[in-house]
Write a protein that holds these residues in place. Structure first.
Motif, mmCIF file in Angstrom:
data_model
loop_
_atom_site.group_PDB
_atom_site.id
_atom_site.type_symbol
_atom_site.label_atom_id
_atom_site.label_comp_id
_atom_site.label_asym_id
_atom_site.label_seq_id
_atom_site.Cartn_x
_atom_site.Cartn_y
_atom_site.Cartn_z
ATOM 1 N N LYS A 9 0.849 -1.197 0.000
ATOM 2 C CA LYS A 9 0.000 0.000 0.000
ATOM 3 C C LYS A 9 0.880 1.241 0.000
ATOM 4 O O LYS A 9 1.956 1.246 0.604
ATOM 5 C CB LYS A 9 -0.897 0.028 1.238
ATOM 6 N N HIS A 17 -4.148 6.573 7.403
ATOM 7 C CA HIS A 17 -4.921 5.686 8.262
ATOM 8 C C HIS A 17 -4.395 5.669 9.702
ATOM 9 O O HIS A 17 -5.170 5.517 10.645
ATOM 10 C CB HIS A 17 -5.002 4.285 7.655
ATOM 11 N N GLN A 87 -16.511 4.490 8.860
ATOM 12 C CA GLN A 87 -15.805 4.084 7.640
ATOM 13 C C GLN A 87 -14.661 3.129 7.971
ATOM 14 O O GLN A 87 -14.495 2.099 7.312
ATOM 15 C CB GLN A 87 -15.270 5.312 6.915
ATOM 16 N N LEU A 88 -13.882 3.459 9.000
ATOM 17 C CA LEU A 88 -12.778 2.587 9.402
ATOM 18 C C LEU A 88 -13.299 1.234 9.877
ATOM 19 O O LEU A 88 -12.714 0.194 9.573
ATOM 20 C CB LEU A 88 -11.945 3.238 10.508
ATOM 21 N N GLU A 90 -16.067 -0.256 8.900
ATOM 22 C CA GLU A 90 -16.509 -0.992 7.707
ATOM 23 C C GLU A 90 -15.322 -1.626 6.989
ATOM 24 O O GLU A 90 -15.377 -2.785 6.586
ATOM 25 C CB GLU A 90 -17.260 -0.074 6.750
ATOM 26 N N GLU A 91 -14.244 -0.855 6.845
ATOM 27 C CA GLU A 91 -13.055 -1.372 6.166
ATOM 28 C C GLU A 91 -12.466 -2.561 6.932
ATOM 29 O O GLU A 91 -12.066 -3.552 6.324
ATOM 30 C CB GLU A 91 -12.005 -0.267 6.016
ATOM 31 N N GLN A 92 -12.405 -2.449 8.255
ATOM 32 C CA GLN A 92 -11.868 -3.541 9.067
ATOM 33 C C GLN A 92 -12.735 -4.787 8.962
ATOM 34 O O GLN A 92 -12.228 -5.901 8.831
ATOM 35 C CB GLN A 92 -11.765 -3.113 10.541
ATOM 36 N N ASP A 94 -14.843 -5.594 6.507
ATOM 37 C CA ASP A 94 -14.731 -6.156 5.153
ATOM 38 C C ASP A 94 -13.456 -6.983 5.013
ATOM 39 O O ASP A 94 -13.479 -8.089 4.476
ATOM 40 C CB ASP A 94 -14.741 -5.046 4.096
ATOM 41 N N SER A 95 -12.359 -6.447 5.506
ATOM 42 C CA SER A 95 -11.082 -7.140 5.428
ATOM 43 C C SER A 95 -11.124 -8.444 6.219
ATOM 44 O O SER A 95 -10.677 -9.494 5.729
ATOM 45 C CB SER A 95 -9.973 -6.227 5.963
#
Length: 123
Positions: A9, A17, A87-88, A90-92, A94-95
């Motif tokens: 990344k 982040h 948002q953070l 959701e990202e966690q 999803d991962s």
């Protein structure tokens, strides 16, 4: 700020982040000034241009604001911070879900493992 970066990344994205986590966890408060670009660059062991890009991206997203001659500050808007936190999360999630699926867990199994772990931790 640690100098450990994931090679998959962009560094500016990882720095961004890290700041988001500090903001959402309350380590950096709304209205608080961020360290200078130069200070952050030295601390993270990166080029100041990388930090400048990080700050510009966070400003574009509405999380921070620059004040000419004063520095960069976290916006003093609780709703922005609340949305960033969601948002953070959701990202966690999803991962986590994608990783669990990749090692063969089904959604019900993932949910069961998560419930078990939460119970074990007493939360």
């Amino acid at each position: 700020m640690s100098r450990d970066f994931d090679n998959t990344k962009p560094i500016y994205y990882q720095l961004m982040h890290r700041f988001f986590h500090k903001i959402c966890s309350g380590h950096i408060q709304p209205g608080e000034k961020l360290p200078s670009v130069r200070e952050t660059a030295v601390d993270a062991g990166v080029n100041p241009n990388t930090v400048q890009r990080t700050y510009m991206e966070m400003e574009r997203m509405g999380v921070v604001e620059s004040k000419r001659g004063q520095g960069t500050f976290v916006v003093n808007e609780p709703e922005v911070i609340k949305q960033l936190r969601l948002q953070l999360a959701e990202e966690q999630m999803d991962s986590f879900i994608e990783e669990m699926k990749s090692i063969g867990f089904t959604p019900p199994e993932i949910l069961q493992r998560l419930q078990t772990k939460i119970t074990e931790k007493g939360e």
